[in-house]
Every structure is written in structure tokens, then in C-alpha cells.
Design a protein around this motif. Structure first.
Motif, PDB file in Angstrom:
ATOM      1  N   TYR A  83       0.844  -1.195   0.000  1.00 37.46           N
ATOM      2  CA  TYR A  83       0.000   0.000   0.000  1.00 37.46           C
ATOM      3  C   TYR A  83       0.882   1.248   0.000  1.00 37.46           C
ATOM      4  O   TYR A  83       2.025   1.217   0.466  1.00 37.46           O
ATOM      5  N   MET A  84       0.311   2.326  -0.525  1.00 38.63           N
ATOM      6  CA  MET A  84       0.995   3.622  -0.524  1.00 38.63           C
ATOM      7  C   MET A  84       0.037   4.664   0.039  1.00 38.63           C
ATOM      8  O   MET A  84      -1.108   4.761  -0.410  1.00 38.63           O
ATOM      9  N   ALA A  85       0.488   5.412   1.027  1.00 36.53           N
ATOM     10  CA  ALA A  85      -0.348   6.458   1.627  1.00 36.53           C
ATOM     11  C   ALA A  85       0.169   7.827   1.232  1.00 36.53           C
ATOM     12  O   ALA A  85       1.379   8.056   1.175  1.00 36.53           O
ATOM     13  N   ILE A  86      -0.771   8.738   0.937  1.00 36.39           N
ATOM     14  CA  ILE A  86      -0.428  10.128   0.616  1.00 36.39           C
ATOM     15  C   ILE A  86      -1.204  11.020   1.575  1.00 36.39           C
ATOM     16  O   ILE A  86      -2.437  10.982   1.615  1.00 36.39           O
ATOM     17  N   THR A  87      -0.484  11.792   2.374  1.00 35.24           N
ATOM     18  CA  THR A  87      -1.100  12.723   3.312  1.00 35.24           C
ATOM     19  C   THR A  87      -0.784  14.146   2.883  1.00 35.24           C
ATOM     20  O   THR A  87       0.366  14.449   2.556  1.00 35.24           O
ATOM     21  N   CYS A  88      -1.787  14.996   2.881  1.00 37.53           N
ATOM     22  CA  CYS A  88      -1.615  16.390   2.483  1.00 37.53           C
ATOM     23  C   CYS A  88      -1.595  17.281   3.722  1.00 37.53           C
ATOM     24  O   CYS A  88      -2.475  17.177   4.586  1.00 37.53           O
ATOM     25  N   HIS A  89      -0.588  18.143   3.816  1.00 38.80           N
ATOM     26  CA  HIS A  89      -0.480  19.118   4.910  1.00 38.80           C
ATOM     27  C   HIS A  89      -0.624  20.513   4.316  1.00 38.80           C
ATOM     28  O   HIS A  89      -0.015  20.813   3.282  1.00 38.80           O
ATOM     29  N   TYR A  90      -1.385  21.373   4.952  1.00 37.76           N
ATOM     30  CA  TYR A  90      -1.569  22.729   4.436  1.00 37.76           C
ATOM     31  C   TYR A  90      -1.956  23.660   5.575  1.00 37.76           C
ATOM     32  O   TYR A  90      -2.399  23.227   6.635  1.00 37.76           O
ATOM     33  N   THR A 102      -5.057   5.814   0.708  1.00 35.79           N
ATOM     34  CA  THR A 102      -4.206   4.663   1.014  1.00 35.79           C
ATOM     35  C   THR A 102      -4.507   3.655  -0.073  1.00 35.79           C
ATOM     36  O   THR A 102      -5.489   2.926  -0.023  1.00 35.79           O
ATOM     37  N   THR A 103      -3.697   3.653  -1.089  1.00 33.21           N
ATOM     38  CA  THR A 103      -3.991   2.878  -2.283  1.00 33.21           C
ATOM     39  C   THR A 103      -3.140   1.615  -2.359  1.00 33.21           C
ATOM     40  O   THR A 103      -1.985   1.596  -1.918  1.00 33.21           O
ATOM     41  N   CYS A 104      -3.740   0.579  -2.890  1.00 32.94           N
ATOM     42  CA  CYS A 104      -3.001  -0.668  -3.103  1.00 32.94           C
ATOM     43  C   CYS A 104      -2.049  -0.472  -4.277  1.00 32.94           C
ATOM     44  O   CYS A 104      -2.479  -0.106  -5.377  1.00 32.94           O
ATOM     45  N   ARG A 122      -9.869 -10.428   9.183  1.00 34.77           N
ATOM     46  CA  ARG A 122     -10.404  -9.511   8.162  1.00 34.77           C
ATOM     47  C   ARG A 122      -9.473  -9.440   6.960  1.00 34.77           C
ATOM     48  O   ARG A 122      -9.300  -8.396   6.347  1.00 34.77           O
ATOM     49  N   THR A 123      -8.868 -10.546   6.617  1.00 33.42           N
ATOM     50  CA  THR A 123      -7.912 -10.548   5.515  1.00 33.42           C
ATOM     51  C   THR A 123      -8.588 -10.454   4.157  1.00 33.42           C
ATOM     52  O   THR A 123      -7.907 -10.264   3.149  1.00 33.42           O
ATOM     53  N   GLY A 124      -9.908 -10.592   4.119  1.00 31.04           N
ATOM     54  CA  GLY A 124     -10.614 -10.532   2.833  1.00 31.04           C
ATOM     55  C   GLY A 124     -11.049  -9.139   2.439  1.00 31.04           C
ATOM     56  O   GLY A 124     -11.717  -8.967   1.411  1.00 31.04           O
ATOM     57  N   LEU A 125     -10.701  -8.121   3.221  1.00 32.09           N
ATOM     58  CA  LEU A 125     -11.107  -6.754   2.896  1.00 32.09           C
ATOM     59  C   LEU A 125     -10.528  -6.314   1.555  1.00 32.09           C
ATOM     60  O   LEU A 125      -9.338  -6.480   1.287  1.00 32.09           O
ATOM     61  N   ALA A 126     -11.388  -5.741   0.720  1.00 29.27           N
ATOM     62  CA  ALA A 126     -10.921  -5.212  -0.560  1.00 29.27           C
ATOM     63  C   ALA A 126     -10.069  -3.974  -0.309  1.00 29.27           C
ATOM     64  O   ALA A 126     -10.308  -3.233   0.652  1.00 29.27           O
ATOM     65  N   PRO A 127      -9.074  -3.718  -1.161  1.00 34.51           N
ATOM     66  CA  PRO A 127      -8.236  -2.523  -0.983  1.00 34.51           C
ATOM     67  C   PRO A 127      -9.053  -1.230  -0.914  1.00 34.51           C
ATOM     68  O   PRO A 127      -8.711  -0.315  -0.166  1.00 34.51           O
ATOM     69  N   GLU A 128     -10.151  -1.167  -1.692  1.00 32.22           N
ATOM     70  CA  GLU A 128     -11.000   0.035  -1.672  1.00 32.22           C
ATOM     71  C   GLU A 128     -11.642   0.215  -0.293  1.00 32.22           C
ATOM     72  O   GLU A 128     -11.815   1.346   0.179  1.00 32.22           O
TER      73      GLU A 128
END
Length: 425
Positions: free
Chosen positions: A11-18, A32-34, A407-413
């Protein structure tokens, strides 16, 4: 980037600070995208960032160039962001310093008593946890994490805080040998020596207050802390020197860190730098606020052109030019107002009162926005940049509780949605 423990999906997470126009610091987990089933090369990471930000989230393509990226120093991540403005996560840099300086294989060759204490402390905590004996102690002991070397301090401090009770408990079970290699003197020294590193990481990890201006001071504090002390024993001198060597290799003050501390009113005289460095920092600030002014002038010119064309059409023919008017255009005196210098000088002449840690920085700039509009705008930009990337790592800590064995069956979405809501609560 992070890989879950069960399905081994990345997974890759992108956090925006402003910072808002009302000078409030905000951080939002964007996604948080697969990560696609591709090699995690710099090119592939860059393409996925562009895909998520532009195609999925709908940002303009210029977003990649218009932000400062803060990440760890993974070679592939650094390569992915090489075309853009990038700052190294300070937390990861200090973790790297500790990882090298406290390498037990190397320490065993030069200061074996330190290596023995570290290894014995780690083994002791593991035993206490696995045996359940930890429940018989007045305070819990903390396990060293394999990759988070800041936890070395937490482990040693937790053992020191219950050392007497631990000694009594193990003695009653005939297991005093488990504590034998944890030298009380080495333990006490390491706890006090590593405490400032822990304090630095804790403060630089914050995302509820500005942190970029703290980088310069913590770097100087820790380098001073590691200077030789005549009272040191041989093993203590070795530990100090190893940490100092790695600090000098890894902790580099970048231009944005310098501008950040200039925008901290308590330190705007920049006395920690040479005269040449101070001049250069102020010049960088002037360049930036001149860009602001040029942008404002261009907008005013555009508005003036649009309104002026309408006025001419309504007013009829232009007035007759005087015979020598051409020389007025070419040679008439021009008064140049050095507004940026004036604003900087006004800023330097102020006598600010604020909290010692600078957590009220944005409030100060909000109060002075009318007097220092260009510098206040720069402060909003600079203080939106965090010193570390731990906000995204906190998302992965939450993900570890979401993607559990049941909960290993959770879809990435679904994982993305759950973490987004968790961050927004």
C-alpha cells in the motif's frame, strides 16, 4: 509504503499538509492505495503518484511540482521524486543514525559491555512478555521494535524504572542470571544519553503544530550533546563519537529549514549561522516574496488592462499628447520602493513574545499578516511542510488494526475508505 502481514499486499499512503487562510495547520489523508503488482522502482512509484493525484483525485497535473514532498530516504522513493521538491523525513534520518550507531555487531568489537547490555535487555523483555511475568511488575516494560531504533530508549528506560522490582522478582524465581548482563551503569548512561534523541523524534513527528523550524535547533542540540566529555569512561566516549559521526553524515540542514527558522521571530537574527549564511538566507526570502509581488503585479496589470479598455471605449478619443511627453516616458524619475527590504526590516525590528517551542507560530503570523503580508504568506507556505512523514505511517499503524487475521478478505477500496474515515474523525 507498507506491506500488510497477511496477504503481503503493498500500500501507498499520501497525506496532504496545508495551512488555511486563517493560519490553521491541517493534515488530511488523501488516499491509502493498493500499489499495483509491479516492481517498486522510482518510475513506477512516480506513475502511481500521478495516477492517484491527477486521475483518481482530480488534482491539476501541476500538483506534482507545486508541493514539497516529505518521505523517507528509500532509494526508490528518492528516485521517484527526484524531479520535484523533496525533503527527507527527519524522523527516518535520526532512526538511521541510531541504527548505525547502536549496531550491536560493531559494538561487540569495540565496547562489548554496551552490546551485551542491549542484547540482554531485548532478550529480557521478550522473556517477561512471553512468560506473563510482566503483569507482576508495577509498570510494563517495552519491547524493542526491529526497525524503530527510537524504541531502544523506551526499552532501556522501562527496564530502569522497574530495575529493583525486576531484580527481586527474578531472584525469587532463581532466574537472576537473566538480568546479569544488563549492566546498571551502562543502562543508566544509555538512558540519559539517548533521551534527547527520543525527545527530538517525538517533537519532530508532530502534525498538529509546525515542526520544520525545529530541525535546525534539534540538529545543533544533538551534535552538541555528542561532543566529547572529559568525564566519560572509554565506552561512553565511543558511544558519543559513533553518534556524532553518524549525525554529521546524515543530518544536513537544507535551505527550507533555514528559511523556517528565519520565520520563527525568536530566532530571526539567525545567530546560529555565519554572516555569509545569514545574508544568503535573507536573500532567499527576498527572492521568494519578490515572486509573490510579481504575481500580484501581473494580476493587477491584467485587471487594469481589462478595465482600461472598457474605459477608453466609453470616454471617446484620448487626450492630445504634449510635445515633450515622450521624454517623460523615457527619462522621468522613477521611485523604486524596496518593499521586501522594508518588510524584512520591519520584521527584524519587532520584539516578539511567544512560547519557547514555537507552537504558537501561526497565531503570531496571523496577528501580523496586515503588517507583514508577504512574509506571512511565505510563513503559511513554509510551515505547512512537516519535518517528518510520520502522518502517513500512522495510517499504516491503523491499517495494521484493520487488516487483521479475521479480516484478511477486505478489498483494498474498503481499506482505503476505513482509513480515510479514521483520519477524518
Amino acid at each position: 509504503m507498507w506491506t500488510d502481514d497477511f496477504r503481503k499486499m503493498s500500500y501507498m499512503a499520501i497525506t496532504c499538509h496545508y495551512v488555511t487562510p486563517t493560519f490553521e495547520l491541517k493534515s488530511k489523508l488523501l488516499t491509502t492505495t493498493c500499489f499495483p503488482n509491479h516492481a517498486k522502482t522510482g518510475d513506477n512509484i512516480r506513475k502511481e503518484l500521478q495516477q492517484q493525484l491527477v486521475t483518481v483525485l482530480g488534482f491539476d497535473a501541476s500538483v506534482m511540482n507545486n508541493v514539497v514532498w516529505v518521505t523517507d530516504q528509500g532509494a526508490n522513493v528518492v528516485a521517484a521524486l527526484r524531479p520535484y521538491r523533496h525533503q527527507a523525513c527527519q524522523d527516518h534520518l535520526y532512526n538511521t543514525v541510531l541504527r548505525h550507531a547502536l549496531n550491536t555487531d560493531e559494538l561487540a568489537e569495540v565496547v562489548p559491555e554496551v552490546a551485551e547490555t542491549l542484547l540482554a535487555a531485548k532478550a529480557l523483555v521478550r522473556y517477561l512478555k512471553q512468560s506473563g511475568l510482566v503483569s507482576q511488575l508495577p509498570r510494563t516494560v517495552k519491547q524493542m521494535a526491529e526497525t524503530r531504533y527510537s524504541t531502544v530508549f523506551l526499552t532501556l528506560e522501562s527496564i530502569q524504572s522497574v530495575h529493583a522490582e525486576l531484580q527481586e522478582l527474578l531472584q525469587s524465581r532463581g532466574e537472576s542470571a537473566r538480568l546479569r548482563d544488563v549492566s546498571p551503569d551502562v543502562l543508566a548512561f544509555l538512558v540519559e544519553f539517548l533521551r534527547p534523541f527520543s525527545d527530538a523524534q517525538k517533537e519532530l513527528e508532530g502534525d498538529k503544530y509546525p515542526t520544520l523550524h525545529l530541525v535546525v535547533l534539534w540538529a545543533n542540540k544533538l551534535k552538541n550533546h555528542c561532543q566529547p566529555d572529559v568525564a566519560d569512561t572509554p565506552y561512553q566516549a565511543v558511544i558519543r563519537q559513533r553518534h556524532l559521526d553518524w549525525l554529521m553524515k546524515k543530518i544536513q540542514i537544507q535551505p527550507l529549514h533555514k528559511i523556517a527558522i528565519f520565520l520563527w521571530p525568536k530566532f530571526n537574527q539567525l545567530r546560529m549561522f555565519t554572516l555569509a549564511e545569514r545574508t544568503d538566507i535573507q536573500q532567499q526570502v527576498r527572492i521568494q516574496i519578490n515572486r509573490f509581488r510579481e504575481g500580484e503585479d501581473a494580476r493587477r496589470q491584467e485587471q487594469s488592462t481589462q478595465s482600461g479598455s472598457g474605459a477608453v471605449a466609453a470616454a471617446g478619443p484620448a487626450p492630445k499628447r504634449r510635445a515633450l511627453a515622450e521624454f517623460e516616458d523615457a527619462w522621468e524619475n522613477v521611485r523604486v520602493e524596496n518593499e521586501d527590504t522594508d518588510e524584512i526590516q520591519v520584521y527584524l525590528s519587532l520584539n516578539p513574545t511567544m512560547e519557547a517551542d514555537g507552537r504558537d507560530l501561526l497565531s503570531w503570523w496571523k496577528q501580523h499578516e496586515t503588517t507583514l503580508p508577504l512574509l506571512a504568506r511565505l510563513a503559511r507556505m513554509v510551515f505547512s511542510v512537516p519535518a517528518s512523514s510520520t502522518s502517513s505511517e500512522r495510517a499504516f499503524s491503523a491499517a495494521g488494526r484493520v487488516i487483521e487475521e479475521r479480516r484478511t478478505g477486505l478489498a483494498p477500496e474498503t481499506v482505503d475508505a476505513v482509513l480515510f474515515l479514521h483520519d477524518a474523525k
